[in-house]
Scaffold this motif. Structure first.
Motif, PDB file in Angstrom:
ATOM      1  N   GLY A 168       0.832  -1.197   0.000  1.00 58.89           N
ATOM      2  CA  GLY A 168       0.000   0.000   0.000  1.00 58.89           C
ATOM      3  C   GLY A 168       0.859   1.236   0.000  1.00 58.89           C
ATOM      4  N   CYS A 169       0.224   2.371  -0.098  1.00 64.59           N
ATOM      5  CA  CYS A 169       0.977   3.619  -0.133  1.00 64.59           C
ATOM      6  C   CYS A 169       0.114   4.776   0.367  1.00 64.59           C
ATOM      7  CB  CYS A 169       1.495   3.886  -1.524  1.00 64.59           C
ATOM      8  SG  CYS A 169       2.828   2.765  -1.971  1.00 64.59           S
ATOM      9  N   VAL A 170      -0.115   5.759  -0.495  1.00 65.11           N
ATOM     10  CA  VAL A 170      -0.850   6.955  -0.107  1.00 65.11           C
ATOM     11  C   VAL A 170      -2.203   6.971  -0.806  1.00 65.11           C
ATOM     12  CG1 VAL A 170      -0.839   9.481  -0.136  1.00 65.11           C
ATOM     13  CG2 VAL A 170       1.302   8.224   0.186  1.00 65.11           C
ATOM     14  N   ASP A 171      -3.275   7.108  -0.032  1.00 63.43           N
ATOM     15  CA  ASP A 171      -4.628   7.240  -0.560  1.00 63.43           C
ATOM     16  C   ASP A 171      -5.066   8.689  -0.405  1.00 63.43           C
ATOM     17  OD1 ASP A 171      -4.960   4.545  -1.182  1.00 63.43           O
ATOM     18  OD2 ASP A 171      -5.832   4.066   0.754  1.00 63.43           O
ATOM     19  N   VAL A 172      -5.707   9.242  -1.443  1.00 61.06           N
ATOM     20  CA  VAL A 172      -6.186  10.622  -1.427  1.00 61.06           C
ATOM     21  C   VAL A 172      -7.613  10.652  -1.946  1.00 61.06           C
ATOM     22  CG1 VAL A 172      -5.832  12.951  -2.348  1.00 61.06           C
ATOM     23  CG2 VAL A 172      -3.868  11.502  -1.854  1.00 61.06           C
ATOM     24  N   ALA A 173      -8.449  11.500  -1.331  1.00 59.95           N
ATOM     25  CA  ALA A 173      -9.826  11.679  -1.799  1.00 59.95           C
ATOM     26  C   ALA A 173     -10.313  13.074  -1.437  1.00 59.95           C
ATOM     27  CB  ALA A 173     -10.754  10.650  -1.170  1.00 59.95           C
ATOM     28  N   ALA A 174     -11.195  13.590  -2.280  1.00 58.71           N
ATOM     29  CA  ALA A 174     -11.880  14.841  -1.955  1.00 58.71           C
ATOM     30  C   ALA A 174     -12.847  14.560  -0.817  1.00 58.71           C
ATOM     31  CB  ALA A 174     -12.628  15.362  -3.173  1.00 58.71           C
ATOM     32  N   ILE A 175     -13.005  15.509   0.077  1.00 59.52           N
ATOM     33  CA  ILE A 175     -13.947  15.368   1.186  1.00 59.52           C
ATOM     34  C   ILE A 175     -15.319  15.809   0.690  1.00 59.52           C
ATOM     35  CG2 ILE A 175     -14.574  16.132   3.504  1.00 59.52           C
ATOM     36  CD1 ILE A 175     -11.590  16.503   4.073  1.00 59.52           C
ATOM     37  N   PRO A 176     -16.293  14.898   0.715  1.00 60.49           N
ATOM     38  CA  PRO A 176     -17.636  15.246   0.238  1.00 60.49           C
ATOM     39  C   PRO A 176     -18.228  16.410   1.032  1.00 60.49           C
ATOM     40  CG  PRO A 176     -17.434  12.878   0.608  1.00 60.49           C
ATOM     41  CD  PRO A 176     -16.211  13.517   1.185  1.00 60.49           C
ATOM     42  N   GLY A 177     -18.857  17.319   0.322  1.00 56.70           N
ATOM     43  CA  GLY A 177     -19.533  18.438   0.961  1.00 56.70           C
ATOM     44  C   GLY A 177     -18.635  19.598   1.326  1.00 56.70           C
ATOM     45  N   ALA A 178     -17.342  19.499   1.022  1.00 57.69           N
ATOM     46  CA  ALA A 178     -16.410  20.581   1.323  1.00 57.69           C
ATOM     47  C   ALA A 178     -15.779  21.044   0.012  1.00 57.69           C
ATOM     48  CB  ALA A 178     -15.329  20.110   2.281  1.00 57.69           C
ATOM     49  N   ALA A 179     -15.693  22.337  -0.155  1.00 57.76           N
ATOM     50  CA  ALA A 179     -15.062  22.877  -1.360  1.00 57.76           C
ATOM     51  C   ALA A 179     -13.548  22.789  -1.222  1.00 57.76           C
ATOM     52  CB  ALA A 179     -15.484  24.325  -1.569  1.00 57.76           C
ATOM     53  N   ASP A 180     -12.907  22.115  -2.159  1.00 55.08           N
ATOM     54  CA  ASP A 180     -11.440  22.051  -2.207  1.00 55.08           C
ATOM     55  C   ASP A 180     -10.815  21.575  -0.892  1.00 55.08           C
ATOM     56  OD1 ASP A 180     -11.284  22.872  -4.867  1.00 55.08           O
ATOM     57  OD2 ASP A 180     -11.373  24.980  -4.286  1.00 55.08           O
ATOM     58  N   ALA A 181     -11.301  20.444  -0.373  1.00 50.78           N
ATOM     59  CA  ALA A 181     -10.740  19.859   0.834  1.00 50.78           C
ATOM     60  C   ALA A 181     -10.494  18.374   0.577  1.00 50.78           C
ATOM     61  CB  ALA A 181     -11.691  20.048   2.012  1.00 50.78           C
ATOM     62  N   PHE A 182      -9.406  17.864   1.139  1.00 49.82           N
ATOM     63  CA  PHE A 182      -8.977  16.501   0.839  1.00 49.82           C
ATOM     64  C   PHE A 182      -8.532  15.762   2.086  1.00 49.82           C
ATOM     65  CE2 PHE A 182      -8.582  19.073  -2.869  1.00 49.82           C
ATOM     66  CZ  PHE A 182      -9.058  18.260  -3.884  1.00 49.82           C
ATOM     67  N   VAL A 183      -8.682  14.441   2.031  1.00 53.33           N
ATOM     68  CA  VAL A 183      -8.177  13.566   3.077  1.00 53.33           C
ATOM     69  C   VAL A 183      -7.043  12.752   2.472  1.00 53.33           C
ATOM     70  CG1 VAL A 183      -9.889  11.753   2.606  1.00 53.33           C
ATOM     71  CG2 VAL A 183      -8.766  11.837   4.826  1.00 53.33           C
ATOM     72  N   VAL A 184      -5.949  12.587   3.233  1.00 54.25           N
ATOM     73  CA  VAL A 184      -4.788  11.812   2.822  1.00 54.25           C
ATOM     74  C   VAL A 184      -4.581  10.730   3.868  1.00 54.25           C
ATOM     75  CG1 VAL A 184      -2.305  11.888   2.338  1.00 54.25           C
ATOM     76  CG2 VAL A 184      -3.755  13.847   1.742  1.00 54.25           C
ATOM     77  N   ARG A 185      -4.464   9.475   3.394  1.00 50.61           N
ATOM     78  CA  ARG A 185      -4.320   8.340   4.306  1.00 50.61           C
ATOM     79  C   ARG A 185      -3.120   7.486   3.903  1.00 50.61           C
ATOM     80  NH1 ARG A 185     -10.616   6.524   3.821  1.00 50.61           N
ATOM     81  NH2 ARG A 185     -11.475   8.046   5.285  1.00 50.61           N
ATOM     82  N   ASP A 186      -2.567   6.818   4.885  1.00 55.17           N
ATOM     83  CA  ASP A 186      -1.549   5.793   4.654  1.00 55.17           C
ATOM     84  C   ASP A 186      -2.304   4.477   4.512  1.00 55.17           C
ATOM     85  OD1 ASP A 186       0.464   3.908   4.782  1.00 55.17           O
ATOM     86  OD2 ASP A 186       1.458   4.824   6.494  1.00 55.17           O
ATOM     87  N   SER A 187      -2.155   3.805   3.376  1.00 53.72           N
ATOM     88  CA  SER A 187      -2.921   2.578   3.167  1.00 53.72           C
ATOM     89  C   SER A 187      -2.223   1.325   3.690  1.00 53.72           C
ATOM     90  CB  SER A 187      -3.253   2.416   1.674  1.00 53.72           C
ATOM     91  OG  SER A 187      -2.069   2.279   0.921  1.00 53.72           O
ATOM     92  N   LYS A 188      -1.025   1.465   4.235  1.00 50.11           N
ATOM     93  CA  LYS A 188      -0.352   0.311   4.828  1.00 50.11           C
ATOM     94  C   LYS A 188      -1.090  -0.086   6.110  1.00 50.11           C
ATOM     95  CE  LYS A 188       3.769   2.417   4.647  1.00 50.11           C
ATOM     96  NZ  LYS A 188       3.346   3.518   3.803  1.00 50.11           N
ATOM     97  N   PRO A 189      -1.073  -1.377   6.454  1.00 50.71           N
ATOM     98  CA  PRO A 189      -1.789  -1.825   7.659  1.00 50.71           C
ATOM     99  C   PRO A 189      -1.402  -1.046   8.916  1.00 50.71           C
ATOM    100  CG  PRO A 189      -1.051  -3.713   6.393  1.00 50.71           C
ATOM    101  CD  PRO A 189      -0.460  -2.495   5.738  1.00 50.71           C
ATOM    102  N   GLU A 190      -0.129  -0.680   9.043  1.00 53.43           N
ATOM    103  CA  GLU A 190       0.329   0.065  10.226  1.00 53.43           C
ATOM    104  C   GLU A 190      -0.247   1.471  10.290  1.00 53.43           C
ATOM    105  OE1 GLU A 190       3.211  -2.925   8.797  1.00 53.43           O
ATOM    106  OE2 GLU A 190       2.357  -1.170   7.843  1.00 53.43           O
ATOM    107  N   GLY A 191      -0.685   1.986   9.150  1.00 56.30           N
ATOM    108  CA  GLY A 191      -1.243   3.331   9.100  1.00 56.30           C
ATOM    109  C   GLY A 191      -2.756   3.366   9.146  1.00 56.30           C
ATOM    110  N   ALA A 192      -3.374   2.214   9.274  1.00 63.63           N
ATOM    111  CA  ALA A 192      -4.841   2.136   9.254  1.00 63.63           C
ATOM    112  C   ALA A 192      -5.451   3.074  10.298  1.00 63.63           C
ATOM    113  CB  ALA A 192      -5.301   0.713   9.510  1.00 63.63           C
ATOM    114  N   GLY A 193      -6.445   3.832   9.858  1.00 66.15           N
ATOM    115  CA  GLY A 193      -7.151   4.733  10.759  1.00 66.15           C
ATOM    116  C   GLY A 193      -6.497   6.087  10.939  1.00 66.15           C
TER     117      GLY A 193
END
Length: 96
Positions: free
Chosen positions: A46-71
């Motif tokens: 895994g690596c880096v997951d990125v998504a736009a935050i629904p309902g927010a203008a120009d806002a994003f969430v960035v996650r670590d998709s490795k098991p150690e980064g879960a949550g």
């Protein structure tokens, strides 16, 4: 995070007036959003997951998709992510 003229982005020259954080991005729900995965190594880890935050203008969430980064996640405005991306590319002598 507070930005002022002293803290203006060196890459883009942003100040707090240009992208104020009036709302706390961490209060917005992001459960079950579809992310884009950017993988720079063995994609079985895994690596880096990125998504736009629904309902927010120009806002994003960035996650670590490795098991150690879960949550674990970080949330940014588009301006903040743009500044990071441009600074990262410049500091690594990359081209985009």
């Amino acid at each position: 995070m507070h930005h002022d003229a002293e803290n203006a982005s060196p890459q883009r020259g942003y100040t707090g007036e240009e992208y104020p954080m009036n709302d706390n991005l961490y209060t917005l729900p992001v459960e079950n959003i579809e992310t884009t995965n950017f993988c720079g190594g063995p994609c079985t880890e895994g690596c880096v997951d990125v998504a736009a935050i629904p309902g927010a203008a120009d806002a994003f969430v960035v996650r670590d998709s490795k098991p150690e980064g879960a949550g674990r996640e970080l949330r940014f405005t588009a301006a903040e992510l743009d500044d990071f991306a441009l600074g990262w590319v410049k500091s690594r002598d990359l081209t985009a």
